[in-house]
Design an enzyme around this catalytic site. Structure first.
Site, PDB file in Angstrom:
ATOM      1  N   HIS A   1      52.062  38.679  52.836  1.00  0.00           N
ATOM      2  CA  HIS A   1      52.040  38.552  54.298  1.00  0.00           C
ATOM      3  C   HIS A   1      52.580  37.196  54.714  1.00  0.00           C
ATOM      4  O   HIS A   1      52.904  36.366  53.863  1.00  0.00           O
ATOM      5  CB  HIS A   1      50.648  38.829  54.869  1.00  0.00           C
TER       6      HIS A   1
ATOM      7  N   HIS B   1      51.446  34.446  56.305  1.00  0.00           N
ATOM      8  CA  HIS B   1      50.729  33.172  56.446  1.00  0.00           C
ATOM      9  C   HIS B   1      51.361  32.085  55.561  1.00  0.00           C
ATOM     10  O   HIS B   1      51.799  32.359  54.448  1.00  0.00           O
ATOM     11  CB  HIS B   1      49.244  33.353  56.109  1.00  0.00           C
TER      12      HIS B   1
ATOM     13  N   HIS C   1      43.103  34.121  46.793  1.00  0.00           N
ATOM     14  CA  HIS C   1      42.207  32.972  46.984  1.00  0.00           C
ATOM     15  C   HIS C   1      41.010  33.036  46.041  1.00  0.00           C
ATOM     16  O   HIS C   1      40.538  34.114  45.692  1.00  0.00           O
ATOM     17  CB  HIS C   1      41.657  32.932  48.422  1.00  0.00           C
TER      18      HIS C   1
ATOM     19  N   HIS D   1      44.019  42.148  57.837  1.00  0.00           N
ATOM     20  CA  HIS D   1      44.069  40.676  57.836  1.00  0.00           C
ATOM     21  C   HIS D   1      45.233  40.232  58.729  1.00  0.00           C
ATOM     22  O   HIS D   1      45.077  39.381  59.608  1.00  0.00           O
ATOM     23  CB  HIS D   1      44.230  40.188  56.406  1.00  0.00           C
TER      24      HIS D   1
ATOM     25  N   ASP E   1      50.245  29.738  53.799  1.00  0.00           N
ATOM     26  CA  ASP E   1      49.725  29.487  52.448  1.00  0.00           C
ATOM     27  C   ASP E   1      50.141  30.596  51.472  1.00  0.00           C
ATOM     28  O   ASP E   1      49.645  30.652  50.339  1.00  0.00           O
ATOM     29  CB  ASP E   1      48.201  29.305  52.461  1.00  0.00           C
ATOM     30  N   HIS E   2      51.060  31.456  51.913  1.00  0.00           N
ATOM     31  CA  HIS E   2      51.594  32.516  51.040  1.00  0.00           C
ATOM     32  C   HIS E   2      53.121  32.479  50.957  1.00  0.00           C
ATOM     33  O   HIS E   2      53.694  32.991  50.005  1.00  0.00           O
ATOM     34  CB  HIS E   2      51.123  33.896  51.526  1.00  0.00           C
TER      35      HIS E   2
ATOM     36  N   ASP F   1      45.556  38.701  50.724  1.00  0.00           N
ATOM     37  CA  ASP F   1      44.315  38.422  51.460  1.00  0.00           C
ATOM     38  C   ASP F   1      43.673  39.703  52.002  1.00  0.00           C
ATOM     39  O   ASP F   1      42.949  39.661  53.000  1.00  0.00           O
ATOM     40  CB  ASP F   1      44.588  37.471  52.636  1.00  0.00           C
TER      41      ASP F   1
HETATM   42 FE    FE Z   1      45.646  33.137  52.535  1.00  0.00          FE
HETATM   43 ZN    ZN Z   2      46.292  35.036  54.975  1.00  0.00          ZN
END
Ligand code: FE
Ligand code: ZN
Length: 254
Positions: free
Chosen positions: A55, A57, A170, A113, A59-60, A132
């Site tokens: 996805h 975000h 995570h 999410h 942090d991905h 996530d």
């Molecule tokens: Fe994440």
């Molecule tokens: Zn995420």
């Protein structure tokens, strides 16, 4: 046999490198940052073939552009996220089959999410990279979708073969497990897994992968049909999707 490396980055993210020694192809799943991926590729003398994003975000996808520029890899993400994935080359639709060497990868849509979230199921290898959407003993927060959407998404994952290994993005396991115990204190499988998790985390070791089988007996978001759980949160005989929504709300403020 595929080789899987787990790279802990940022506070609690995992990047996974999946390497097929037969074809020499390598994929990086959700590279939050580029440097540790580049270092690991160099150490193993691997070339990066693909980035698999679950996805949008940061942090991905944070390492996407640098990795693409330095390795020439192709970036794959979900079709409905195609406008917001840096450097995307291949927009995958649900049940498209991609591959790493000769290893098939099935794409599954898992909105909740985020709207465009997808997961990657290596069907012949029994591996699931679920970003996530599903965590060990937990699930993702609702940033864009509804509880009902996420519940439907998790039903798809729940029905995958029990031996499927779960690689989530995570390390949230210990907190998730504490929440799980709060809603199902008498669950013995959960108590046993938590003891193992606590040992691993005391040594700063990852708690991934889990398996679908393990999640079925421990993850409250897979156990909304448990009478004990329903009783604890005062949702006996309610619709399963409503039990799920209540669990998600409780977890948000846990
Ligand atoms: Fe994440
Ligand atoms: Zn995420």
């Amino acid at each position: 046999m595929l080789t899987i490396l787990t790279l802990p980055v940022l506070n609690d993210n995992y990047i996974y490198l999946v390497h097929d020694p037969v074809s020499g192809e390598t994929a990086a799943v959700d590279p939050a940052v580029a440097a540790p991926v580049l270092a690991m590729l160099k150490r193993h003398n691997w070339a990066l073939t693909y980035i698999l994003n679950t996805h949008h975000h940061s942090d991905h996808v944070g390492g996407n552009l640098e990795l693409k520029q330095k390795t020439g890899c192709k970036i794959i993400a979900g079709f409905s996220d195609r406008h917001r994935i840096p450097g995307i080359d291949i927009a995958a639709r649900e049940y498209d089959t991609l591959s790493l060497g000769k290893h098939p990868i099935q794409v599954i849509d898992t909105p909740g999410h985020t709207n465009g979230h997808i997961v990657y199921h290596f069907t012949n290898d029994s591996l699931l990279f679920c970003g996530d959407t599903l965590f060990v003993m937990g699930c993702g927060r609702l940033f864009e979708g509804s509880a009902e959407q996420l519940w439907h998404s998790l039903q798809k994952l729940k029905s995958l073969p029990a031996a499927t290994r779960i690689y989530c993005a995570h390390e949230y396991t210990q907190t998730n497990g504490r929440f799980a115990l709060s809603v199902e204190p008498g669950n013995q499988a959960l108590q046993q897994i938590m003891a193992i998790v606590n040992q691993l985390r005391a040594k700063h070791e990852p708690t991934v992968p889990s398996t679908i089988a393990q999640e079925l007996v421990t993850n409250p978001f897979f156990r909304e049909n448990s009478p004990a759980l329903q009783a604890t949160i005062g949702m006996t005989d309610k619709k399963l999707v409503d039990v799920f929504a209540r669990l998600r709300k409780l977890k948000d403020s846990f």
